[in-house]
Design a protein around this motif. Structure first.
Motif, short mmCIF file in Angstrom:
data_model
loop_
_atom_site.label_atom_id
_atom_site.label_comp_id
_atom_site.label_asym_id
_atom_site.label_seq_id
_atom_site.Cartn_x
_atom_site.Cartn_y
_atom_site.Cartn_z
N MET A 1 0.77 -1.15 0.15
CA MET A 1 -0.19 -0.03 0.04
C MET A 1 0.87 1.11 0.03
O MET A 1 1.81 1.48 0.77
N ARG A 2 0.50 2.32 -0.91
CA ARG A 2 1.37 3.52 -0.86
C ARG A 2 0.28 4.48 0.08
O ARG A 2 -0.74 4.88 -0.71
N VAL A 3 0.99 5.26 0.94
CA VAL A 3 0.45 6.26 1.59
C VAL A 3 1.08 7.53 1.59
O VAL A 3 2.31 7.64 1.61
N LEU A 4 0.46 8.83 1.20
CA LEU A 4 0.76 10.06 1.38
C LEU A 4 0.39 10.62 2.67
O LEU A 4 -0.82 10.88 2.82
N VAL A 5 1.34 11.06 3.40
CA VAL A 5 1.19 11.81 4.83
C VAL A 5 1.34 13.19 4.55
O VAL A 5 2.25 13.69 3.98
N ILE A 6 0.20 14.08 4.54
CA ILE A 6 0.06 15.42 4.35
C ILE A 6 -0.05 16.08 5.92
O ILE A 6 -0.94 16.00 6.18
N GLU A 7 1.28 16.58 6.18
CA GLU A 7 1.30 17.10 7.63
C GLU A 7 2.23 18.36 7.77
O GLU A 7 3.36 17.96 7.33
N ASP A 8 1.87 19.26 8.17
CA ASP A 8 2.87 20.40 8.18
C ASP A 8 3.73 20.36 9.40
O ASP A 8 5.03 20.91 9.41
N GLU A 9 3.59 19.67 10.61
CA GLU A 9 4.39 19.31 11.59
C GLU A 9 5.42 18.34 11.21
O GLU A 9 5.15 17.24 11.22
N GLU A 10 6.40 18.69 10.89
CA GLU A 10 7.75 17.66 10.29
C GLU A 10 7.96 16.69 11.19
O GLU A 10 7.87 15.49 10.82
N GLU A 11 8.09 16.74 12.54
CA GLU A 11 8.23 15.69 13.49
C GLU A 11 7.01 14.60 13.68
O GLU A 11 7.41 13.52 13.52
N LEU A 12 5.91 15.14 13.60
CA LEU A 12 4.91 14.53 13.50
C LEU A 12 4.78 13.63 12.25
O LEU A 12 4.27 12.32 12.32
N ALA A 13 4.92 14.16 11.32
CA ALA A 13 4.72 13.77 9.80
C ALA A 13 5.84 12.55 9.70
O ALA A 13 5.47 11.13 9.12
N GLY A 33 0.04 21.95 1.52
CA GLY A 33 -0.74 21.67 0.63
C GLY A 33 -0.44 21.65 -0.99
O GLY A 33 -0.65 20.81 -1.66
N GLY A 34 0.31 22.67 -1.16
CA GLY A 34 0.77 22.82 -2.46
C GLY A 34 1.59 21.64 -3.07
O GLY A 34 1.66 20.99 -4.07
N ARG A 35 2.62 21.25 -2.13
CA ARG A 35 3.69 20.11 -2.47
C ARG A 35 2.60 18.84 -2.57
O ARG A 35 2.97 17.80 -3.24
N ALA A 36 1.56 18.58 -1.61
CA ALA A 36 0.71 17.53 -1.58
C ALA A 36 0.18 17.34 -3.15
O ALA A 36 -0.15 16.30 -3.52
N ASP A 51 -3.79 16.28 7.10
CA ASP A 51 -4.25 17.19 8.14
C ASP A 51 -4.81 18.51 7.32
O ASP A 51 -4.97 18.83 6.36
N ARG A 52 -5.81 18.95 8.41
CA ARG A 52 -6.67 20.06 7.78
C ARG A 52 -6.14 21.53 7.74
O ARG A 52 -6.15 22.15 6.82
N ASP A 53 -5.26 21.94 8.54
CA ASP A 53 -4.79 23.25 8.97
C ASP A 53 -3.31 23.14 8.46
O ASP A 53 -2.29 23.11 8.98
N LEU A 54 -3.26 23.38 7.08
CA LEU A 54 -1.87 23.26 6.20
C LEU A 54 -1.52 24.67 5.67
O LEU A 54 -2.46 25.45 5.36
N PRO A 55 -0.51 24.82 5.42
CA PRO A 55 0.05 26.15 4.77
C PRO A 55 -0.08 26.14 3.37
O PRO A 55 -0.12 24.68 2.91
N GLY A 56 -0.34 27.03 2.46
CA GLY A 56 -0.44 27.02 1.20
C GLY A 56 -1.77 26.71 0.88
O GLY A 56 -2.76 27.55 0.99
N ILE A 57 -2.03 25.52 0.41
CA ILE A 57 -3.50 25.12 0.23
C ILE A 57 -3.98 24.28 1.44
O ILE A 57 -3.48 23.29 2.08
N HIS A 58 -5.09 24.87 2.06
CA HIS A 58 -5.62 24.44 3.26
C HIS A 58 -6.23 23.01 3.19
O HIS A 58 -6.64 22.63 1.96
N GLY A 59 -5.99 22.31 3.89
CA GLY A 59 -6.55 20.78 4.03
C GLY A 59 -7.93 20.50 3.36
O GLY A 59 -8.11 19.47 2.55
N ASP A 60 -8.81 21.50 3.63
CA ASP A 60 -10.17 21.28 3.27
C ASP A 60 -10.39 21.56 1.72
O ASP A 60 -10.96 20.53 1.27
N THR A 61 -9.70 22.52 1.31
CA THR A 61 -9.69 22.73 0.22
C THR A 61 -9.06 21.65 -0.63
O THR A 61 -9.60 21.08 -1.73
N LEU A 62 -7.85 21.24 -0.30
CA LEU A 62 -7.14 20.15 -0.86
C LEU A 62 -8.03 19.07 -1.06
O LEU A 62 -8.14 18.32 -2.04
N CYS A 63 -8.61 18.65 -0.10
CA CYS A 63 -9.56 17.23 -0.04
C CYS A 63 -10.73 17.48 -1.19
O CYS A 63 -10.97 16.58 -1.80
#
Length: 76
Positions: A1-13, A33-36, A51-63
């Motif tokens: 399975m291939r997963v993309l983790v989209i999270e702005d807190e680098e340590e958590l990601a 969000g842009g990189r995602a 994650d919902r609260d992302l820099p660039g493109i907000h998570g809700d918008t990205l979704c």
């Protein structure tokens, strides 16, 4: 399975991706969000951990953008 983790807190990601890899999954990380969007356009992920609260493109918008484009992954 291939997963993309989209999270702005680098340590958590990194911890999430590490856990997924330990479970035998391929995991990539996007820190905004842009990189995602770039990464999602370049590869077919099975699951996006979003994650919902992302820099660039907000998570809700990205979704919404990915959902209306017919992107095949499940978004969590």
């Amino acid at each position: 399975m291939r997963v993309l983790v989209i999270e702005d807190e680098e340590e958590l990601a990194g911890m999430i991706a590490e856990g997924l890899r330990a479970a035998g999954m391929a995991a990539d990380v996007a820190l905004d969000g842009g990189r995602a969007m770039e990464m999602a356009a370049a590869a077919d992920y099975d699951v996006l951990v979003l994650d919902r609260d992302l820099p660039g493109i907000h998570g809700d918008t990205l979704c919404r953008m990915l959902g209306t484009s017919g992107y095949p992954a499940r978004i969590l």
